[in-house]
Scaffold this active site. Structure first.
Site, PDB file in Angstrom:
ATOM      1  N   TYR A 193     -19.275  17.092  16.438  1.00 14.47           N
ATOM      2  CA  TYR A 193     -18.142  17.459  17.297  1.00 14.47           C
ATOM      3  C   TYR A 193     -16.882  16.715  16.836  1.00 14.47           C
TER       4      TYR A 193
ATOM      5  N   ASP B 281      -9.958  33.727  26.125  1.00 17.56           N
ATOM      6  CA  ASP B 281     -11.137  32.872  26.297  1.00 17.56           C
ATOM      7  C   ASP B 281     -12.376  33.763  26.210  1.00 17.56           C
TER       8      ASP B 281
ATOM      9  N   LYS C 274     -13.274  17.991  15.022  1.00 13.28           N
ATOM     10  CA  LYS C 274     -11.914  17.713  15.519  1.00 13.28           C
ATOM     11  C   LYS C 274     -11.058  17.106  14.400  1.00 13.28           C
TER      12      LYS C 274
ATOM     13  N   ALA D 286     -27.513   5.754  23.446  1.00 11.43           N
ATOM     14  CA  ALA D 286     -27.329   5.704  21.989  1.00 11.43           C
ATOM     15  C   ALA D 286     -25.926   6.175  21.620  1.00 11.43           C
TER      16      ALA D 286
ATOM     17  N   SER E  80      -9.277  14.607  20.095  1.00 15.08           N
ATOM     18  CA  SER E  80     -10.013  13.693  20.977  1.00 15.08           C
ATOM     19  C   SER E  80      -9.994  12.286  20.406  1.00 15.08           C
TER      20      SER E  80
ATOM     21  N   ASN F  79     -17.960  28.901  28.332  1.00 16.58           N
ATOM     22  CA  ASN F  79     -18.138  27.706  29.173  1.00 16.58           C
ATOM     23  C   ASN F  79     -17.183  27.744  30.365  1.00 16.58           C
TER      24      ASN F  79
ATOM     25  N   PHE G 245      -7.122  25.041  23.117  1.00 16.52           N
ATOM     26  CA  PHE G 245      -8.176  24.265  23.782  1.00 16.52           C
ATOM     27  C   PHE G 245      -9.572  24.755  23.400  1.00 16.52           C
ATOM     28  N   ALA G 246      -9.653  25.925  22.747  1.00 17.46           N
ATOM     29  CA  ALA G 246     -10.954  26.603  22.648  1.00 17.46           C
ATOM     30  C   ALA G 246     -11.928  25.863  21.744  1.00 17.46           C
ATOM     31  N   GLY G 247     -13.158  25.742  22.212  1.00 11.29           N
ATOM     32  CA  GLY G 247     -14.194  25.139  21.389  1.00 11.29           C
ATOM     33  C   GLY G 247     -15.343  24.651  22.241  1.00 11.29           C
TER      34      GLY G 247
ATOM     35  N   PHE H 285      -7.988  10.833  25.747  1.00 11.64           N
ATOM     36  CA  PHE H 285      -9.007   9.832  26.069  1.00 11.64           C
ATOM     37  C   PHE H 285      -9.985  10.495  27.063  1.00 11.64           C
ATOM     38  N   ASN H 286     -10.215   9.991  28.242  1.00 15.68           N
ATOM     39  CA  ASN H 286     -11.275  10.578  29.090  1.00 15.68           C
ATOM     40  C   ASN H 286     -10.685  11.357  30.266  1.00 15.68           C
TER      41      ASN H 286
HETATM   42  P1  NAD Z   1     -13.951  23.641  28.438  1.00 16.08           P
HETATM   43  O1  NAD Z   1     -15.260  23.941  27.824  1.00 16.08           O
HETATM   44  O2  NAD Z   1     -13.852  23.631  29.922  1.00 16.08           O
HETATM   45  O3  NAD Z   1     -12.842  24.645  27.864  1.00 16.08           O
HETATM   46  C1  NAD Z   1     -12.913  25.215  26.570  1.00 16.08           C
HETATM   47  C2  NAD Z   1     -12.780  26.720  26.725  1.00 16.08           C
HETATM   48  O4  NAD Z   1     -12.842  27.322  25.420  1.00 16.08           O
HETATM   49  C3  NAD Z   1     -13.896  27.340  27.558  1.00 16.08           C
HETATM   50  O5  NAD Z   1     -13.319  28.097  28.618  1.00 16.08           O
HETATM   51  C4  NAD Z   1     -14.669  28.218  26.580  1.00 16.08           C
HETATM   52  O6  NAD Z   1     -15.192  29.373  27.195  1.00 16.08           O
HETATM   53  C5  NAD Z   1     -13.600  28.520  25.540  1.00 16.08           C
HETATM   54  N1  NAD Z   1     -14.111  28.823  24.188  1.00 16.08           N
HETATM   55  C6  NAD Z   1     -15.002  28.117  23.461  1.00 16.08           C
HETATM   56  N2  NAD Z   1     -15.199  28.692  22.251  1.00 16.08           N
HETATM   57  C7  NAD Z   1     -14.390  29.779  22.213  1.00 16.08           C
HETATM   58  C8  NAD Z   1     -14.136  30.778  21.237  1.00 16.08           C
HETATM   59  N3  NAD Z   1     -14.760  30.779  20.044  1.00 16.08           N
HETATM   60  N4  NAD Z   1     -13.246  31.762  21.524  1.00 16.08           N
HETATM   61  C9  NAD Z   1     -12.618  31.793  22.735  1.00 16.08           C
HETATM   62  N5  NAD Z   1     -12.826  30.873  23.693  1.00 16.08           N
HETATM   63  C10 NAD Z   1     -13.695  29.874  23.442  1.00 16.08           C
HETATM   64  O7  NAD Z   1     -13.455  22.237  27.840  1.00 16.08           O
HETATM   65  P2  NAD Z   1     -12.250  21.314  28.292  1.00 16.08           P
HETATM   66  O8  NAD Z   1     -12.825  20.081  28.896  1.00 16.08           O
HETATM   67  O9  NAD Z   1     -11.234  22.087  29.033  1.00 16.08           O
HETATM   68  O10 NAD Z   1     -11.699  20.889  26.865  1.00 16.08           O
HETATM   69  C11 NAD Z   1     -10.673  21.605  26.218  1.00 16.08           C
HETATM   70  C12 NAD Z   1     -10.500  21.090  24.827  1.00 16.08           C
HETATM   71  O11 NAD Z   1     -10.212  19.699  24.872  1.00 16.08           O
HETATM   72  C13 NAD Z   1     -11.746  21.226  23.946  1.00 16.08           C
HETATM   73  O12 NAD Z   1     -11.343  21.602  22.653  1.00 16.08           O
HETATM   74  C14 NAD Z   1     -12.341  19.835  23.941  1.00 16.08           C
HETATM   75  O13 NAD Z   1     -13.060  19.591  22.757  1.00 16.08           O
HETATM   76  C15 NAD Z   1     -11.096  18.977  24.036  1.00 16.08           C
HETATM   77  N6  NAD Z   1     -11.372  17.662  24.633  1.00 16.08           N
HETATM   78  C16 NAD Z   1     -11.981  17.607  25.851  1.00 16.08           C
HETATM   79  C17 NAD Z   1     -12.274  16.368  26.416  1.00 16.08           C
HETATM   80  C18 NAD Z   1     -12.989  16.284  27.746  1.00 16.08           C
HETATM   81  O14 NAD Z   1     -13.536  15.239  28.056  1.00 16.08           O
HETATM   82  N7  NAD Z   1     -12.975  17.316  28.585  1.00 16.08           N
HETATM   83  C19 NAD Z   1     -11.929  15.184  25.728  1.00 16.08           C
HETATM   84  C20 NAD Z   1     -11.275  15.289  24.506  1.00 16.08           C
HETATM   85  C21 NAD Z   1     -11.008  16.538  23.964  1.00 16.08           C
HETATM   86  C1  UD1 Z   2     -18.044  10.949  25.784  1.00 17.60           C
HETATM   87  C2  UD1 Z   2     -18.337  11.432  24.377  1.00 17.60           C
HETATM   88  C3  UD1 Z   2     -17.066  11.383  23.573  1.00 17.60           C
HETATM   89  C4  UD1 Z   2     -15.973  12.199  24.253  1.00 17.60           C
HETATM   90  C5  UD1 Z   2     -15.767  11.663  25.675  1.00 17.60           C
HETATM   91  C6  UD1 Z   2     -14.749  12.445  26.468  1.00 17.60           C
HETATM   92  C7  UD1 Z   2     -20.686  10.835  23.984  1.00 17.60           C
HETATM   93  C8  UD1 Z   2     -21.623   9.933  23.244  1.00 17.60           C
HETATM   94  N1  UD1 Z   2     -19.365  10.600  23.785  1.00 17.60           N
HETATM   95  O1  UD1 Z   2     -17.671   9.617  25.647  1.00 17.60           O
HETATM   96  O2  UD1 Z   2     -17.281  11.881  22.277  1.00 17.60           O
HETATM   97  O3  UD1 Z   2     -14.763  12.091  23.547  1.00 17.60           O
HETATM   98  O4  UD1 Z   2     -17.019  11.714  26.383  1.00 17.60           O
HETATM   99  O5  UD1 Z   2     -15.239  13.735  26.711  1.00 17.60           O
HETATM  100  O6  UD1 Z   2     -21.083  11.737  24.700  1.00 17.60           O
HETATM  101  N2  UD1 Z   2     -21.947   6.458  31.704  1.00 17.60           N
HETATM  102  C9  UD1 Z   2     -22.953   5.964  32.519  1.00 17.60           C
HETATM  103  N3  UD1 Z   2     -23.807   6.863  33.113  1.00 17.60           N
HETATM  104  C10 UD1 Z   2     -23.708   8.216  32.927  1.00 17.60           C
HETATM  105  C11 UD1 Z   2     -22.654   8.704  32.082  1.00 17.60           C
HETATM  106  C12 UD1 Z   2     -21.815   7.789  31.490  1.00 17.60           C
HETATM  107  O7  UD1 Z   2     -23.079   4.764  32.715  1.00 17.60           O
HETATM  108  O8  UD1 Z   2     -24.524   8.977  33.482  1.00 17.60           O
HETATM  109  C13 UD1 Z   2     -21.018   5.495  31.093  1.00 17.60           C
HETATM  110  C14 UD1 Z   2     -21.012   5.511  29.579  1.00 17.60           C
HETATM  111  O9  UD1 Z   2     -21.965   4.642  29.054  1.00 17.60           O
HETATM  112  C15 UD1 Z   2     -19.562   5.074  29.293  1.00 17.60           C
HETATM  113  C16 UD1 Z   2     -18.773   5.654  30.469  1.00 17.60           C
HETATM  114  O10 UD1 Z   2     -19.729   5.885  31.498  1.00 17.60           O
HETATM  115  O11 UD1 Z   2     -19.458   3.684  29.341  1.00 17.60           O
HETATM  116  C17 UD1 Z   2     -18.080   6.955  30.159  1.00 17.60           C
HETATM  117  O12 UD1 Z   2     -19.019   7.888  29.637  1.00 17.60           O
HETATM  118  P1  UD1 Z   2     -18.599   9.404  29.289  1.00 17.60           P
HETATM  119  O13 UD1 Z   2     -17.944  10.009  30.492  1.00 17.60           O
HETATM  120  O14 UD1 Z   2     -19.795  10.083  28.751  1.00 17.60           O
HETATM  121  O15 UD1 Z   2     -17.464   9.270  28.192  1.00 17.60           O
HETATM  122  P2  UD1 Z   2     -17.478   8.544  26.749  1.00 17.60           P
HETATM  123  O16 UD1 Z   2     -18.605   7.605  26.646  1.00 17.60           O
HETATM  124  O17 UD1 Z   2     -16.120   7.990  26.549  1.00 17.60           O
END
Ligand code: NAD
Ligand code: UD1
Length: 340
Positions: free
Chosen positions: A150, A33, A154, A294, A126, A37, A82-84, A179-180
């Site tokens: 983003y 890592d 993916k 938006a 995602s 972040n 997971f990295a990104g 999902f979330n």
């Molecule tokens: P996070 O930011 O907590 O974890 C990602 C980790 O990757 C971090 O520790 C960061 O330092 C590391 N990283 C980023 N770029 C790097 C690089 N170039 N080289 C090495 N390390 C690097 O995020 P998370 O919530 O744990 O998400 C993990 C993965 O799941 C991500 O790819 C994210 O896009 C995907 N994802 C997350 C969610 C969500 O809501 N959390 C939803 C769908 C998909």
């Molecule tokens: C967001 C991302 C999506 C990503 C997902 C999971 C955006 C536009 N979309 O979506 O790409 O895959 O997170 O990481 O950022 N809400 C409020 N008040 C707030 C925050 C959120 O009412 O302060 C509502 C939103 O309108 C939504 C729900 O809560 O209805 C969930 O929001 P959020 O947690 O941001 O997830 P996604 O909208 O699914």
């Protein structure tokens, strides 16, 4: 075959929880890592929860030599990637930074995997790649129509993995479409630690509950949903972690590359989540209605049948579990890992 599993981006939110599930299931995680972040404290706490040393290599995945050294030393049997970077709004403002990091890291990682003869991969995709849902629940055959850099990134990485699978029949991979993800490990020692003001609902709600933010803005009360607020498929991060273990376990019997939804199949509205969190925290979370955000959609939830059939996995934890575990983490660590 040894039992090391390389977790790229493993110090982050989902990776650190997955490290625990891997150890609980007899695997040895090794983390790479760049900490852009995350904090090394997350891995120290994973070690204290599991009682196992988890090697943490602080390097960028785009540094091929560093990645190669990890493959040479540990010879992992599988990789979880997971990295990104993951902030949707930021990806619109800084598309090049997002493509450079997320695609560049993937190229370098996949290259070194192939060089090392490691052909088993689980990738963090995602549900955002589906864009505006054409029908619900979302199945894996739904059209791929991302709406931001983003999400495009993916979808591109998923495509690269599919193409690799076509070129190399020995490659086995799962593109897991989350999902979330919400919640935290029940110990309260690790959880989500967003920098700055959170964009996502659950971390925002928990920061309000702990007094770091004044009130939640509910983005829209006129959506075509039962209570007018947005509906999502929230999944406990420990259920998600266990889905990764199920995927790693299923890889040896897997033929080629498959995309799999990882959700509960249940939709929860913003107001339902706020009520559940208020109950978990034993205090009302203040909120007010604000305009729609938006790019938001009314409803989004998974059809999780493929995960059940292919991986033998389904989500077990409730919305109350998600809120209680988030609250335990947030109230015991109001500044996240920052105070450690
Ligand atoms: P996070 O930011 O907590 O974890 C990602 C980790 O990757 C971090 O520790 C960061 O330092 C590391 N990283 C980023 N770029 C790097 C690089 N170039 N080289 C090495 N390390 C690097 O995020 P998370 O919530 O744990 O998400 C993990 C993965 O799941 C991500 O790819 C994210 O896009 C995907 N994802 C997350 C969610 C969500 O809501 N959390 C939803 C769908 C998909
Ligand atoms: C967001 C991302 C999506 C990503 C997902 C999971 C955006 C536009 N979309 O979506 O790409 O895959 O997170 O990481 O950022 N809400 C409020 N008040 C707030 C925050 C959120 O009412 O302060 C509502 C939103 O309108 C939504 C729900 O809560 O209805 C969930 O929001 P959020 O947690 O941001 O997830 P996604 O909208 O699914």
């Amino acid at each position: 075959m040894n039992n090391w599993v390389l977790i790229a981006g493993g110090a982050g939110y989902i990776g650190s929880h997955t490290a625990i599930s891997l150890v609980e299931n007899g695997y040895r995680p090794v983390v790479i890592d760049n900490m852009c972040n995350s904090s090394p404290e997350s891995i120290r706490r994973v070690e204290s929860i599991t009682g196992i040393e988890v090697p943490l290599i602080q390097a960028d995945l785009r540094d091929s030599a560093a990645v190669r050294a990890v493959f040479d030393r540990y010879a992992p049997s599988a990789v979880i990637h997971f990295a990104g970077l993951k902030a949707v709004g930021e990806s619109v403002e800084r598309p090049l930074a997002y493509y450079d990091c997320n695609l560049g890291a993937s190229f370098s990682l996949f290259d070194e995997m192939l060089r090392a003869g490691c052909h088993s991969l689980v990738f963090s995709s995602s549900a955002t790649i589906y864009g505006e849902p054409q029908q619900l629940p979302l199945t894996e055959s739904h059209p791929i129509r991302p709406t931001n850099p983003y999400g495009h990134g993916k979808a591109m990485i998923e495509q690269i993995i599919m193409d690799l699978g076509r070129a190399r029949p020995d490659i086995r991979a799962f593109n897991l479409r989350y999902f979330n993800p919400v919640g935290a490990h029940p110990s309260g020692l690790i959880g989500e630690d967003p920098s700055g003001i959170p964009n996502n609902l659950m971390p925002f709600v928990s920061k309000v509950a702990v007094g770091r933010l004044p009130r939640l803005q509910v983005f829209g009360s006129d959506w075509p949903t039962p209570d007018g607020s947005g509906v999502r498929d929230y999944i406990h991060v420990m259920d998600l972690a266990e889905a990764h273990v199920a995927a790693v376990r299923a890889l040896p019997g897997q033929n080629g590359v498959r995309a799999v939804n990882i959700g509960t199949g249940r939709g929860t509205s913003v107001l339902e989540l706020v009520a559940a969190f208020s109950a978990a925290a034993g205090q009302e979370v203040p909120w007010e209605v604000a305009p729609r955000r938006a790019g938001d959609i009314a409803r989004c939830y998974a059809d999780p049948a493929l995960a059940r059939n292919l991986l033998g996995w389904s989500a077990r934890r409730s919305l109350a579990d998600m809120c209680e575990d988030t609250w335990r983490w947030q109230s015991r660590n109001p500044d996240g890992y920052g105070e450690a």
